[in-house]
Design an enzyme around this catalytic site. Sequence first.
Site, short mmCIF file in Angstrom:
data_model
loop_
_atom_site.label_atom_id
_atom_site.label_comp_id
_atom_site.label_asym_id
_atom_site.label_seq_id
_atom_site.Cartn_x
_atom_site.Cartn_y
_atom_site.Cartn_z
N HIS A 1 17.88 -1.92 45.79
CA HIS A 1 18.36 -1.47 47.63
C HIS A 1 17.52 -2.07 48.09
O HIS A 1 18.38 -2.24 49.53
CB HIS A 1 18.16 0.28 47.20
CG HIS A 1 19.26 0.53 46.40
ND1 HIS A 1 19.21 0.86 45.07
CD2 HIS A 1 20.11 1.21 46.63
CE1 HIS A 1 19.60 2.29 44.52
NE2 HIS A 1 21.08 1.65 45.70
N ARG B 1 25.22 5.60 52.18
CA ARG B 1 24.22 5.65 51.19
C ARG B 1 23.36 7.03 51.87
O ARG B 1 22.27 6.69 52.46
CB ARG B 1 23.31 4.28 50.81
CG ARG B 1 24.11 3.47 50.07
CD ARG B 1 22.71 2.78 49.33
NE ARG B 1 23.97 1.85 48.34
CZ ARG B 1 24.17 0.43 47.78
NH1 ARG B 1 25.42 -0.08 49.98
NH2 ARG B 1 25.08 0.19 47.13
N ARG C 1 28.85 9.66 50.41
CA ARG C 1 27.95 9.94 48.81
C ARG C 1 26.72 10.32 49.22
O ARG C 1 25.98 10.39 49.74
CB ARG C 1 27.57 8.33 48.47
CG ARG C 1 26.45 8.63 47.47
CD ARG C 1 26.48 7.64 46.83
NE ARG C 1 24.98 6.97 47.09
CZ ARG C 1 24.55 5.67 46.54
NH1 ARG C 1 25.50 5.27 45.29
NH2 ARG C 1 23.70 6.07 47.47
N GLU D 1 29.77 5.02 38.05
CA GLU D 1 28.72 4.13 37.49
C GLU D 1 27.91 4.28 36.31
O GLU D 1 27.10 3.58 36.33
CB GLU D 1 27.79 4.51 38.55
CG GLU D 1 27.26 5.62 38.88
CD GLU D 1 26.90 5.45 40.92
OE1 GLU D 1 26.32 4.01 40.94
OE2 GLU D 1 25.91 6.77 41.19
N ASN E 1 27.15 -1.90 40.40
CA ASN E 1 25.98 -2.01 39.84
C ASN E 1 24.46 -1.45 38.94
O ASN E 1 24.37 -2.10 38.19
CB ASN E 1 24.39 -1.43 41.36
CG ASN E 1 25.25 -1.98 43.45
OD1 ASN E 1 26.18 -2.99 42.76
ND2 ASN E 1 25.01 -1.72 44.24
N ASP E 2 25.08 -0.53 39.45
CA ASP E 2 25.33 0.89 38.00
C ASP E 2 25.79 0.60 36.88
O ASP E 2 25.61 0.44 35.95
CB ASP E 2 24.50 1.88 38.60
CG ASP E 2 23.62 2.15 39.31
OD1 ASP E 2 22.18 2.17 38.92
OD2 ASP E 2 23.40 2.97 40.48
N ARG F 1 19.05 -3.37 36.69
CA ARG F 1 18.72 -3.76 37.64
C ARG F 1 18.06 -4.58 38.65
O ARG F 1 17.84 -5.20 40.29
CB ARG F 1 20.18 -3.39 38.68
CG ARG F 1 19.42 -2.28 39.24
CD ARG F 1 20.79 -0.58 40.04
NE ARG F 1 20.85 -1.12 41.69
CZ ARG F 1 21.14 -0.54 42.11
NH1 ARG F 1 22.57 0.76 41.54
NH2 ARG F 1 21.94 -0.59 43.03
N CYS G 1 32.56 0.06 45.41
CA CYS G 1 31.87 -0.33 46.08
C CYS G 1 30.74 -0.59 45.88
O CYS G 1 29.22 -1.05 46.82
CB CYS G 1 31.41 1.66 46.48
SG CYS G 1 30.64 2.14 45.72
C1 PEP Z 1 26.24 0.90 42.50
O1 PEP Z 1 25.59 1.74 41.47
O2 PEP Z 1 27.26 -0.29 42.66
C2 PEP Z 1 26.42 2.17 44.19
C3 PEP Z 1 27.35 0.97 44.52
O3 PEP Z 1 25.28 2.65 44.20
P1 PEP Z 1 24.04 2.03 44.19
O4 PEP Z 1 23.86 0.75 44.79
O5 PEP Z 1 23.29 2.49 45.96
O6 PEP Z 1 22.94 2.45 43.67
MG MG Z 2 24.79 3.43 42.28
#
Ligand code: PEP
Ligand code: MG
Length: 587
Positions: A199, A306, A342, A441, A464-465, A475, A512
């Site tokens: 992040h 977020r 979210r 995710e 991402n997750d 990650r 996303c």
């Molecule tokens: C993700 O996990 O891809 C996502 C968009 O949420 P975050 O990156 O905030 O975990």
């Molecule tokens: Mg996520």
Amino acid sequence: MSSGDTRPETRFYGAGVSPGIARGTVNVVTDDFEEVAHYRISADDIAGEIGRFETALIQTRAQILEMQQKIAEAIGAKDAGIFDAHLLVVEDRTLIDEVLRKLENDRYNVEYVFQEVATHYADTLSKIDDPYLRERALDIQDVTRRVVRNLQGKAPKPVLSMAQPHVLVAHNLTPSDTATMNRDHVLGFATDLGSRTSHTAIMARSLGIPAVVGLHDVTQKLESGQEVLLDGYSGLLILDPTPETLWHYGELKDRKRRVAEKLTELRETKSTTRDGRHIVLSANIELPTDVDTVVENGAEGIGLYRTEFLYLNRATLPTEDEQYATYRKVAEKVAPHPLIIRTFDLGGDKIALGMNTDDEQNPFMGLRAIRFSLEHLDIFKAQIRAILRASQAGNVKIMFPMISGLNELRRAIGVLDECKAELQAEGIPFRVETEVGAMIEIPSAALCADSLARHVDFFSVGTNDLIQYTLAVDRVNERIAHLYEPTHPAVMRLLKMVSDAAHAHNIWVGVCGEMAGDLTMVPLLLGLGMDELSVSASLVPRVKRAVQTLSIPECQQLVADALAMDTPTEVLARCGEVAQKHYADLI
Ligand code: PEP
Ligand code: MG
């Protein structure tokens, strides 16, 4: 360059996670204090220790005054003013008296006692929700390092005032650190740790701060005051760049500027493929102030807000009314386009004050996101009520993060229904038909997407997750960043399952995660049938151009080919071919 300056440049290689080029003086910030000796003293030694302490304070004061003088001469009295606060620290009676008291009572050497007292003092101040006191905490940390070095008989380390533009170099930065960065002062940053989907990196892209992470031990190799060039495109940090390097980067900057200018012309155009399929192209935001960049870059609303960033860097929770006012403002700005809010995803690498995470061995698999929300219903309900109230102001949708299966989704929707009933009973207006979505995710959610699809209006895939959990690759861990492969066949199969399940139940599905903004991945996502892509606002024009040059049959063929491949490398190469063929200039 003067003819006498023959220093060769030194290059450090990491991962470029936020595009852009920054050139300037380095400011190395280390959280760690110097190794300080720790030994007992006798009653007879106390006077000597106090004497050493007084000498170190006088020395520190003289050094600060000298530095103030230098800076005033170089850039003016205003910037030198920051050191007034440092001078106050060496004269701070509370701090000094506490050190003297502890010397008497605890009988340890003075550098140890001073560091203990000053660190405690700074920690206490930094936790108070007051920007002035937090600045004071930083001043105390700075001065503490100086006093300790003087007590140790070491020369002062060159420290650059944080108020001047600089390239920040740190071992690690938290998303909260990045969220509070002053864009005017921080030209770019480089860290030892970190990865593309952390992040901190996501935040840097949102703020438009060039960043390179995963440089291993660069904090040990650089000193504040050195000159560097930071290349956020290819992940390079160059110490003492040569004139040739500077010329090359001057050219690159010009080229990038020309491409960016061309892309702004796309602002008013639609993200429609060559064969006429419209792909909703929206933006991700972290801070409410990011909303301006969404509009500027021509996104069709916000696909991921977020909201957890509202809970960071503060001592109290945001109230329902405060959240309502914030969401309302954002919704109004992007209306009539959608704003997908979210619910907060705290935990993992985003820790709010008061969250007890000490005993979590695997925070990304711990009490995070919807799990945390469902255990703290008062906080969760305050947010949902605020979102529902704001739904009147625009096209607001609500989305739950980290859904792992149907029971969790049902519980979250249950809380939403409870909030609706409460608002109704209180006569507070909201849009009853506010759409509800689930983030996909976690692999279990992808595998059960068909059952989840019956209960929501849309899916948004958090790649991402999803990638980190599917491949068991943390990650934010730079040591295994090379194993984090979006084109892994397992990931592709899961994405296909999610898309097929959504369409079989007549709901839309978007992506996303950062994969949506990766231009090499865009053809793959279109071929998989994604209806929406939500990306960092600065990437919207590029992704739009990419969409406009592609056709769905070609993307579907790519997916068919990719699904028959066995390795991430083959899939990546095939995606690269398509991307190169259509928009090589953007890559
Ligand atoms: C993700 O996990 O891809 C996502 C968009 O949420 P975050 O990156 O905030 O975990
Ligand atoms: Mg996520």
